[in-house]
Scaffold this active site. Structure first.
Site, PDB file in Angstrom:
ATOM      1  N   LYS A  90     101.463  87.437 123.661  1.00  0.00           N
ATOM      2  CA  LYS A  90     100.915  86.168 124.154  1.00  0.00           C
ATOM      3  C   LYS A  90     101.241  86.113 125.638  1.00  0.00           C
ATOM      4  O   LYS A  90     102.266  85.575 126.061  1.00  0.00           O
ATOM      5  CB  LYS A  90     101.559  85.004 123.387  1.00  0.00           C
ATOM      6  CG  LYS A  90     100.778  83.698 123.493  1.00  0.00           C
ATOM      7  CD  LYS A  90     101.257  82.697 122.455  1.00  0.00           C
ATOM      8  CE  LYS A  90     100.668  81.324 122.691  1.00  0.00           C
ATOM      9  NZ  LYS A  90      99.218  81.248 122.530  1.00  0.00           N
TER      10      LYS A  90
HETATM   11  N1  PPE Z   1      95.007  83.316 118.896  1.00  0.00           N
HETATM   12  C1  PPE Z   1      95.125  82.946 120.182  1.00  0.00           C
HETATM   13  C2  PPE Z   1      94.364  83.690 121.215  1.00  0.00           C
HETATM   14  C3  PPE Z   1      95.966  81.882 120.510  1.00  0.00           C
HETATM   15  O1  PPE Z   1      96.092  81.517 121.785  1.00  0.00           O
HETATM   16  C4  PPE Z   1      96.672  81.203 119.485  1.00  0.00           C
HETATM   17  C5  PPE Z   1      97.575  80.056 119.818  1.00  0.00           C
HETATM   18  C6  PPE Z   1      96.501  81.623 118.160  1.00  0.00           C
HETATM   19  C7  PPE Z   1      95.671  82.707 117.899  1.00  0.00           C
HETATM   20  C8  PPE Z   1      97.234  80.985 117.012  1.00  0.00           C
HETATM   21  O2  PPE Z   1      98.591  81.308 117.025  1.00  0.00           O
HETATM   22  P1  PPE Z   1      99.712  80.331 116.451  1.00  0.00           P
HETATM   23  O3  PPE Z   1      99.771  79.172 117.379  1.00  0.00           O
HETATM   24  O4  PPE Z   1     100.929  81.140 116.436  1.00  0.00           O
HETATM   25  O5  PPE Z   1      99.258  79.901 115.095  1.00  0.00           O
HETATM   26  N2  PPE Z   1      97.201  79.303 120.960  1.00  0.00           N
HETATM   27  C9  PPE Z   1      98.189  78.480 121.626  1.00  0.00           C
HETATM   28  C10 PPE Z   1      97.704  78.039 122.983  1.00  0.00           C
HETATM   29  C11 PPE Z   1      96.444  77.232 122.986  1.00  0.00           C
HETATM   30  C12 PPE Z   1      96.127  76.675 124.337  1.00  0.00           C
HETATM   31  O6  PPE Z   1      95.025  76.162 124.456  1.00  0.00           O
HETATM   32  O7  PPE Z   1      96.933  76.711 125.254  1.00  0.00           O
HETATM   33  C13 PPE Z   1      98.603  77.290 120.777  1.00  0.00           C
HETATM   34  O8  PPE Z   1      97.944  76.980 119.802  1.00  0.00           O
HETATM   35  O9  PPE Z   1      99.625  76.690 121.100  1.00  0.00           O
END
Ligand code: PPE
Length: 316
Positions: A157
């Site tokens: 990330k």
């Molecule tokens: N894919 C991506 C690309 C992503 O950024 C997130 C979280 C996820 C999947 C889901 O991961 P999880 O949160 O562990 O279930 N995105 C983060 C940032 C969003 C933003 O707009 O900034 C979040 O949900 O916090």
């Protein structure tokens, strides 16, 4: 955005408006940062951070993948975050830990620039709106492909990688959709711009796997666990674009978004949220708010519970 009183910056609690960095901060120029999105929910026993250790563990792994040495342990960051939530007096919040290459050197091998770390905690409503969470959103398949492991690291990330998500999200919004779903380099479904994706067909759930350029989402893992516990079959596999259109139900999962049904993709109707989506969404909501005893271990309570009030002794 809504603000809070304090931000934790490199080991100190500073006023929100004083949490600043130099314009020659390395991360501003090259996207050299790794971050997390975490949420803290109001529960009967006070604020609790959802899967806190898992998020910080992923932060440490993202850092390692980009050869960053984090100057704080995950335990130190967890303690700092709980203290930040207490000091800010927040009952629930979004938490954004970020480690970035700071000021001191530019260029691409800038080992003289330090790794700076901040944690912010502030109120933030569900990312795709409450209406979307109830009735579903309209999504489109992006013309941009998800970043591949050939050039970057989908498992990390990392700040700079989000330029890909931003292109996809911007394109979707400008075309009148709420969210973009990206395909991977082989044309299989990957994920939303900031969420993982699930499709349901004939009672079986499917979600892209680790080789489909996804972020290994913590909400995704929670949903896989919950769905399995509820007796549903969940497959991790390649998903063809048309399966999105042919699905009985589609939903997105992420920390900021939580669980969001998709009611239309590229103008193909999926419909109002289906039963499986609603059942899993309700169970996830119980887990997030400490109402599901079987998932209490996912919560890191901000105020340490008194001995007599430990999660394992609480009846439902
Ligand atoms: N894919 C991506 C690309 C992503 O950024 C997130 C979280 C996820 C999947 C889901 O991961 P999880 O949160 O562990 O279930 N995105 C983060 C940032 C969003 C933003 O707009 O900034 C979040 O949900 O916090």
């Amino acid at each position: 955005m809504e603000t809070a009183e304090l931000i934790w910056q490199n080991g100190e609690f500073v006023a929100w408006e004083d949490a600043k960095t130099h314009v020659l901060t390395h991360g501003l120029h090259y996207g050299t940062g790794v971050f997390e999105g975490v949420r803290c929910y109001e529960t009967e026993r006070g604020p609790a951070v959802f899967r806190h250790a898992d998020h910080l563990d992923r932060l440490a792994k993202s850092a390692e993948l980009y050869y960053f040495e984090l100057p704080y342990s995950t335990e130190e960051l967890a303690a700092a975050t709980r203290e930040l939530i207490r000091r800010n007096g927040l009952a629930s919040c979004y938490i954004r830990p970020l480690a970035y290459r700071g000021y001191g050197d530019l260029g691409l091998y800038a080992t003289d620039a330090p790794i700076d770390v901040i944690v912010a905690a502030f109120p933030w409503g569900v990312y795709l709106g409450e209406e979307g969470q109830k009735h579903g959103i309209r999504a489109t398949v992006s013309s941009w492909r998800a970043i591949s492991g050939d050039s970057l690291i989908p498992h990390a990330k990392a700040a700079g990688q989000y330029l890909n998500s931003i292109l996809a999200k911007t394109e979707a919004q400008k075309a009148g959709y709420e969210e973009a779903i990206l395909l991977d380099q082989h044309g299989h479904v990957s994920e939303g711009s900031g969420e993982n994706v699930f499709v349901v067909r004939d009672g079986v759930l499917a979600t892209p796997g680790h080789s489909n350029a996804i972020l290994d989402g913590i909400t995704r893992a929670s949903v896989v666990q919950i769905a399995g516990d509820l007796g549903y079959k969940v497959e991790e596999r390649n998903i063809a674009r048309a399966e999105l259109y042919l699905a009985d139900e589609v939903f997105l999962t992420g920390t900021a978004a939580e669980l969001v049904p998709v009611r239309e993709i590229d103008d193909h109707a999926i419909g109002e949220p289906g039963e499986i989506t609603r059942v899993i969404q309700a169970k996830l909501d119980d887990a997030l708010h400490g109402r599901a005893e079987e998932y209490l271990e996912w919560l890191d309570f901000v105020e340490a519970p008194a001995e007599a009030d430990r999660p394992s002794k609480v009846s439902s």
